[in-house]
Design a protein around this motif. Structure first.
Motif, PDB file in Angstrom:
ATOM      1  N   TYR A 111     -13.180  91.895 -15.958  1.00 37.19           N
ATOM      2  CA  TYR A 111     -13.270  91.191 -17.240  1.00 37.19           C
ATOM      3  C   TYR A 111     -11.876  90.751 -17.700  1.00 37.19           C
ATOM      4  CZ  TYR A 111     -17.921  93.057 -16.895  1.00 37.19           C
ATOM      5  OH  TYR A 111     -19.179  93.370 -16.428  1.00 37.19           O
ATOM      6  N   SER A 112     -11.204  90.044 -16.803  1.00 34.44           N
ATOM      7  CA  SER A 112      -9.909  89.446 -17.082  1.00 34.44           C
ATOM      8  C   SER A 112      -9.720  88.255 -16.158  1.00 34.44           C
ATOM      9  CB  SER A 112      -8.778  90.463 -16.863  1.00 34.44           C
ATOM     10  OG  SER A 112      -7.514  89.827 -16.940  1.00 34.44           O
ATOM     11  N   ASP A 247     -10.174  79.382 -19.731  1.00 29.96           N
ATOM     12  CA  ASP A 247      -9.777  79.638 -21.116  1.00 29.96           C
ATOM     13  C   ASP A 247     -10.924  80.243 -21.927  1.00 29.96           C
ATOM     14  OD1 ASP A 247      -7.239  78.712 -20.659  1.00 29.96           O
ATOM     15  OD2 ASP A 247      -7.613  76.695 -21.434  1.00 29.96           O
ATOM     16  N   ARG A 248     -12.142  79.738 -21.717  1.00 28.22           N
ATOM     17  CA  ARG A 248     -13.299  80.266 -22.446  1.00 28.22           C
ATOM     18  C   ARG A 248     -13.569  81.719 -22.062  1.00 28.22           C
ATOM     19  NH1 ARG A 248     -17.378  76.643 -24.523  1.00 28.22           N
ATOM     20  NH2 ARG A 248     -16.582  74.507 -24.700  1.00 28.22           N
ATOM     21  N   LYS A 255     -12.653  89.328 -27.062  1.00 24.84           N
ATOM     22  CA  LYS A 255     -13.503  89.819 -28.142  1.00 24.84           C
ATOM     23  C   LYS A 255     -13.919  91.268 -27.928  1.00 24.84           C
ATOM     24  CE  LYS A 255     -15.336  85.239 -29.296  1.00 24.84           C
ATOM     25  NZ  LYS A 255     -16.543  84.379 -29.294  1.00 24.84           N
ATOM     26  N   GLY A 256     -13.831  91.726 -26.671  1.00 25.15           N
ATOM     27  CA  GLY A 256     -14.154  93.108 -26.370  1.00 25.15           C
ATOM     28  C   GLY A 256     -15.644  93.377 -26.362  1.00 25.15           C
ATOM     29  N   ALA A 264     -22.626  89.810 -20.066  1.00 20.26           N
ATOM     30  CA  ALA A 264     -23.484  88.753 -20.605  1.00 20.26           C
ATOM     31  C   ALA A 264     -22.651  87.548 -21.033  1.00 20.26           C
ATOM     32  CB  ALA A 264     -24.292  89.287 -21.782  1.00 20.26           C
ATOM     33  N   ALA A 265     -21.507  87.793 -21.682  1.00 23.50           N
ATOM     34  CA  ALA A 265     -20.641  86.695 -22.103  1.00 23.50           C
ATOM     35  C   ALA A 265     -20.083  85.945 -20.899  1.00 23.50           C
ATOM     36  CB  ALA A 265     -19.495  87.242 -22.961  1.00 23.50           C
ATOM     37  N   LYS A 266     -19.718  86.696 -19.869  1.00 27.15           N
ATOM     38  CA  LYS A 266     -19.182  86.093 -18.646  1.00 27.15           C
ATOM     39  C   LYS A 266     -20.203  85.168 -18.004  1.00 27.15           C
ATOM     40  CE  LYS A 266     -17.157  87.639 -14.218  1.00 27.15           C
ATOM     41  NZ  LYS A 266     -16.776  88.850 -13.449  1.00 27.15           N
TER      42      LYS A 266
END
Length: 362
Positions: A111-112, A247-248, A255-256, A264-266
């Motif tokens: 997650y980076s 960037d998104r 946001k953590g 889910a965000a990814k």
């Protein structure tokens, strides 16, 4: 890194592998890795043949002889007209028994979008690790993936040793068209001329500008028409889409949240990218499907790392070239001046140059 019929952005096929001398001087990756790299570079040195002898050999096929002769013409042009180093690089040939000379392994945390970096005494810190053997590269990728990282493995057709060895023409380079072959020679020789530790964006933008401007002059010297700009425009547009995705993702990770939230965000951002790509392609390039396979394949953070590396400061170098009135010695003197600045000072100067003079044909 390609797919049948068309290459992905040409810059991605030419990622500079870790400078071989840096690898040979550093056992920081472990004795096994040190021995592997020493063996791989040694094989290239051992198997080199002078290009003129390969061309003169009756057993050499005419097609190979023709490509090698073209490469020698480009090599001479690089030194005589572009002011690039005049040495033994690209005057010898190595026939490889594999499609790529090196496979680079890229990795990021799950997650980076920031690379797991590797540092070497001469090359400095870079965002990948090179292997002369695909199985070793994929084994390292599997290890990193098991540790939880996102990984990507990309084949490399050419790399620079930054002048520490006489870099040869490789059979992997000859799959390219004439322009890409000549341009790659210009690009790699530019790395021998100016290279700044720990500043990949500066190094690659400089070499890419030399490649593109040099190719314009090379084609003009051969009375060939200028290259059409639509393919470059398409490539630049796609690269921008990928950089926007990166960037998104960076913003989403910042946001953590727990792992389920981050995952889910990814996946939501990757799905949205695919839709933006479809709309961009259908609006601008409805008959082109150059990047469809790349977009359809699994996407992770590491797969995004190569994008943008070659572009960031090209407008600044174009501005510097204009200020030098197209005189290569004056241009190189200005580039060396920038190279001596601190990273912060250099970036400020590059931003100023890029802002003051609009990007465009030099």
């Amino acid at each position: 890194m390609s797919y049948p019929g068309r290459r992905l952005p040409q810059r991605l096929n030419r990622l500079i592998a870790l400078a071989a001398v840096g690898l040979l001087l550093s056992a920081c990756g472990g004795l096994g890795y040190y021995a592997h790299v020493a063996h791989g570079q040694g094989e290239l040195l051992f198997n080199q043949r002078a290009v003129e002898r390969v061309i003169a050999d009756p057993a050499t096929k005419p097609a190979l002889a023709g490509r090698l002769e073209l490469a020698q013409q480009a090599r001479r042009f690089a030194s005589l007209r572009l002011g690039l180093p005049d040495n033994r690089s690209y005057t010898r040939y190595v026939a490889l028994d594999r499609p790529y000379v090196v496979w680079n392994v890229f990795a990021t945390p799950r997650y980076s979008v920031d690379a797991v970096r590797h540092c070497f005494p001469v090359a400095g810190c870079v965002a990948y690790r090179g292997y002369f053997d695909e199985a070793r590269a994929r084994g390292e990728a599997a290890r990193l993936k098991a540790d939880g990282d996102d990984v990507y493995v990309g084949g490399v057709s050419a790399y620079s040793t930054l002048g520490w060895f006489a870099d040869p023409i490789l059979s992997s380079m000859l799959r390219w068209d004439d322009d890409e072959l000549a341009g790659t020679i210009f690009h790699e020789l530019a790395h021998q001329l100016v290279y700044v530790r720990d500043d990949s964006a500066f190094n690659e933008s400089f070499a890419s500008f030399v490649q593109e401007q040099g190719l314009k002059e090379w084609r003009a010297s051969r009375k060939l028409p200028p290259l059409l700009g639509h393919e470059q425009a398409e490539e630049d547009g796609f690269t921008q889409l990928v950089l926007e995705l990166r960037d998104r993702l960076r913003q989403a990770y910042a946001k953590g949240g727990d792992e389920a939230t981050l995952e889910a965000a990814k996946q939501a951002e990757i799905a949205a990218f695919r839709e933006r790509y479809r709309q961009w392609r259908d609006t601008n390039w409805p008959d082109h499907h150059r990047y469809d396979a790349w977009v359809a394949a699994p996407i992770n953070n590491a797969r995004l790392l190569p994008f943008g590396l070659y572009d960031q400061w090209k407008p600044a170098f174009a501005a510097l070239f204009r200020q030098a009135e197209g005189q290569w010695p004056l241009f190189y003197a200005d580039v060396r001046r920038l190279a001596k600045l601190s990273k912060d000072e250099r970036d400020r100067e590059l931003r100023r140059l890029a802002a003051e003079v609009p990007a465009g044909p030099a």
